[in-house]
Design a protein around this motif. Structure first.
Motif, PDB file in Angstrom:
ATOM      1  N   GLY A  35      23.788 -15.682 -47.352  1.00 23.15           N
ATOM      2  CA  GLY A  35      24.426 -15.373 -46.078  1.00 23.15           C
ATOM      3  C   GLY A  35      25.917 -15.653 -46.095  1.00 23.15           C
ATOM      4  N   ALA A  60      25.519  -6.599 -38.442  1.00 23.49           N
ATOM      5  CA  ALA A  60      24.583  -6.833 -39.545  1.00 23.49           C
ATOM      6  C   ALA A  60      23.493  -5.782 -39.573  1.00 23.49           C
ATOM      7  CB  ALA A  60      23.954  -8.219 -39.405  1.00 23.49           C
ATOM      8  N   VAL A 113      20.029  -8.763 -44.390  1.00 23.97           N
ATOM      9  CA  VAL A 113      20.120 -10.225 -44.349  1.00 23.97           C
ATOM     10  C   VAL A 113      21.420 -10.750 -44.936  1.00 23.97           C
ATOM     11  CG1 VAL A 113      17.636 -10.673 -44.267  1.00 23.97           C
ATOM     12  CG2 VAL A 113      18.740 -10.319 -46.476  1.00 23.97           C
ATOM     13  N   LEU A 138      24.159 -11.444 -42.416  1.00 25.05           N
ATOM     14  CA  LEU A 138      24.025 -12.581 -41.510  1.00 25.05           C
ATOM     15  C   LEU A 138      24.677 -13.804 -42.142  1.00 25.05           C
ATOM     16  CD1 LEU A 138      20.275 -12.025 -40.550  1.00 25.05           C
ATOM     17  CD2 LEU A 138      22.269 -11.431 -39.168  1.00 25.05           C
ATOM     18  N   GLN A 198      21.957 -18.573 -39.870  1.00 29.04           N
ATOM     19  CA  GLN A 198      20.911 -17.681 -39.366  1.00 29.04           C
ATOM     20  C   GLN A 198      19.770 -17.549 -40.372  1.00 29.04           C
ATOM     21  OE1 GLN A 198      23.743 -14.479 -38.750  1.00 29.04           O
ATOM     22  NE2 GLN A 198      23.366 -14.496 -36.538  1.00 29.04           N
ATOM     23  N   ALA A 205      15.740 -18.590 -40.125  1.00 29.96           N
ATOM     24  CA  ALA A 205      14.577 -17.770 -40.475  1.00 29.96           C
ATOM     25  C   ALA A 205      13.569 -18.560 -41.297  1.00 29.96           C
ATOM     26  CB  ALA A 205      15.033 -16.529 -41.252  1.00 29.96           C
ATOM     27  N   MET A 228      12.451 -13.362 -36.241  1.00 28.14           N
ATOM     28  CA  MET A 228      12.647 -14.418 -37.243  1.00 28.14           C
ATOM     29  C   MET A 228      11.725 -14.216 -38.442  1.00 28.14           C
ATOM     30  SD  MET A 228      15.054 -15.698 -35.627  1.00 28.14           S
ATOM     31  CE  MET A 228      15.480 -16.671 -37.062  1.00 28.14           C
ATOM     32  N   THR A 282      13.080 -11.374 -40.537  1.00 29.27           N
ATOM     33  CA  THR A 282      14.281 -11.789 -41.277  1.00 29.27           C
ATOM     34  C   THR A 282      13.886 -12.613 -42.501  1.00 29.27           C
ATOM     35  OG1 THR A 282      15.558 -11.821 -39.215  1.00 29.27           O
ATOM     36  CG2 THR A 282      16.483 -12.996 -41.096  1.00 29.27           C
ATOM     37  N   SER A 308      21.087 -14.619 -31.782  1.00 28.63           N
ATOM     38  CA  SER A 308      22.282 -14.399 -32.600  1.00 28.63           C
ATOM     39  C   SER A 308      22.048 -13.265 -33.598  1.00 28.63           C
ATOM     40  CB  SER A 308      22.672 -15.679 -33.328  1.00 28.63           C
ATOM     41  OG  SER A 308      21.713 -16.025 -34.322  1.00 28.63           O
ATOM     42  N   ILE A 309      20.848 -13.190 -34.136  1.00 26.90           N
ATOM     43  CA  ILE A 309      20.527 -12.102 -35.078  1.00 26.90           C
ATOM     44  C   ILE A 309      20.443 -10.776 -34.334  1.00 26.90           C
ATOM     45  CG2 ILE A 309      18.746 -11.207 -36.639  1.00 26.90           C
ATOM     46  CD1 ILE A 309      18.105 -14.087 -37.406  1.00 26.90           C
ATOM     47  N   ASP A 328      24.003  -9.553 -33.555  1.00 33.48           N
ATOM     48  CA  ASP A 328      24.727  -9.061 -34.735  1.00 33.48           C
ATOM     49  C   ASP A 328      24.215  -7.683 -35.155  1.00 33.48           C
ATOM     50  OD1 ASP A 328      26.414 -11.167 -34.909  1.00 33.48           O
ATOM     51  OD2 ASP A 328      25.413 -12.184 -36.561  1.00 33.48           O
ATOM     52  N   MET A 329      22.924  -7.451 -35.011  1.00 30.93           N
ATOM     53  CA  MET A 329      22.373  -6.150 -35.378  1.00 30.93           C
ATOM     54  C   MET A 329      22.741  -5.097 -34.329  1.00 30.93           C
ATOM     55  SD  MET A 329      18.693  -7.251 -37.033  1.00 30.93           S
ATOM     56  CE  MET A 329      18.415  -5.668 -37.803  1.00 30.93           C
TER      57      MET A 329
END
Length: 441
Positions: free
Chosen positions: A34, A294, A297, A300, A304, A308, A336, A339, A394-395, A398-399
């Motif tokens: 990451g 993102a 992975v 990220l 993050q 996961a 999660m 990911t 947060s993931i 970002d996506m």
């Protein structure tokens, strides 16, 4: 011949710890795939969070039944395994209950271990009932089918067997102490196994030794198997909950980070002396511009990815998610789990090829769909509910950024809103000069 058991024990110990170390290095390597992020600030608060959340289980007890059971099983299992130190010494040097010289304190320790072992056994049975008899909804969501569901049960069976072996070992040892068997000194107090011990009445000394040694070997080998099973299981959180809570985001919930790549672009646009078409300076890195958001992975940050791997799959995040409650496809737990699954796939790719070779897959679309991402209301309920400081949001964000800024793939309503902001300075489709017309009505 008398040293063969000791040699076999050392071989098993080295093999078990060696394999575990090898797999943990893979986990660390995968997390480091990451992007870098600075989580070195405010060490005092970080240590406090780790002590309160990971060790103190402060967020677990918000649901009292599961919280109390988890504390009993978790702390009980950890404290009982302090006896592993004695088992290791006995196994290497051929001694038996090497710490018996502690006298009354040793009696206290064994008493505590036995009571905790019984409580762990009861707690594990209650957890099994919650999963398989009561069938709590969060354990039967679509993402839990197959291995995740089997993993949850398998770990419970593991713990039942280990606690049973521990008590059987002590019960047969107690019988051998009463018989005055050679090598079995009188030591320890056995408030639970004394009720199991009568099952062995009438057995010969040789049979009792066979049972005691068998339970002893199976117990320590079972612990080594359990240790290495963690890598393949959601129960890796037993170890990772501590660094994950330490490196958790300390910013107020709802405060989002600005993308550095976007900030740099804006600064360039606002600098009248900058030439956007100029070649990069010698000290600047060559290559493609940084990706916005993102899609896989590697886009990220390492915190993050640590999130996961730390996910306990408890489902508290999903059970609190308003989008999930209204029937939408979004499940923060699935975010999660997906990911982590993708990260493991990337790690396996590296193991096979020496470095990552494009496999034509990515986290976006192959694992997580845009429909899931856009169902999120960004309310932070999942973050608040997580007992180990994981942030699915947060993931998701970002996506979403990648979909909007790289693919221009935002939903039509959002595109309309952004167009209105660009043209009218507000999300509504009205000219700025007409904003106050409502006050004249």
């Amino acid at each position: 011949m008398q040293y063969i058991p000791n040699i076999l024990f050392v071989i098993a110990l080295v093999a078990g710890i060696g394999y575990f170390t090898k797999n943990i290095r893979k986990v660390i390597r995968n997390i480091r795939l990451g992007k870098d992020i600075d989580r070195s600030d405010n060490k005092g608060q970080r240590f406090k969070n780790m002590a309160m959340i990971a060790l103190g289980q402060s967020k677990m007890v918000r649901r009292p039944v599961a919280g109390v059971l988890h504390i009993i099983v978790y702390l009980g299992f950890i404290i009982i395994n302090l006896e592993v130190l004695e088992i290791i010494i006995d196994g290497i040097f051929g001694t038996h209950r090497i710490f018996a010289f502690l006298g009354g304190f040793y009696d206290f320790l064994i008493t505590s271990f036995e009571i905790l072992a019984f409580l762990v056994f009861v707690g594990v049975i209650l957890f099994w009932i919650r999963r398989n008899v009561i069938k709590l909804k969060r354990f039967w969501n679509p993402e839990m089918k197959g291995w995740p569901q089997n993993d949850g049960n398998l770990i419970l069976y593991f713990e039942m067997v280990l606690m049973t072996l521990f008590l059987v070992m002590n019960a047969s040892d107690l019988q051998l102490q009463e018989l005055g068997a050679d090598h079995y000194i009188k030591a320890g107090s056995y408030p639970i196994s004394q009720f199991i011990s009568p099952l062995f009445n009438g057995m010969s000394e040789g049979s009792l030794i066979l049972i005691e040694r068998g339970a002893w070997w199976l117990h320590i080998l079972g612990i080594l198997v359990f240790l290495n099973y963690l890598y393949f299981s959601k129960h890796l959180h037993i170890l990772l909950a501590f660094p994950n809570t330490y490196y958790g985001d300390l910013k107020p919930q709802g405060e989002f980070d600005n993308l550095e790549a976007v900030t740099n672009e804006v600064k360039l646009m606002m600098d009248p002396s900058a030439d956007p078409f100029a070649a990069p300076a010698e000290d600047e890195s060559e290559g493609e511009p940084e990706k916005f958001g993102a899609s896989d992975v590697m886009d990220l940050n390492w915190a993050q990815l640590l999130n996961a791997y730390t996910c306990t799959e408890c489902g508290r995040c999903t059970s609190e998610c308003p989008a999930n409650q209204t029937g939408k496809k979004l499940s923060p737990r699935k975010i999660m789990m997906d990911t982590r699954d993708r990260l493991k796939e990337v790690g396996d790719n590296i193991d096979q090829n020496g470095s990552f070779v494009d496999d034509g897959k990515q986290l976006l679309n192959d694992y997580i769909t845009p429909e899931e991402l856009w169902a999120c209301t960004s309310c932070n309920a999942c973050v608040e509910a997580c007992p180990v400081s994981i942030s699915p949001l947060s993931i998701i964000m970002d996506m979403r950024r990648y979909l909007v800024m790289e693919q221009s793939a935002a939903p039509s309503d959002l595109n309309n809103m952004m167009s209105n902001i660009e043209n009218n300075g507000a999300p509504w489709p009205f000219n700025q000069m007409d904003r106050l017309n409502w006050s004249n009505e």
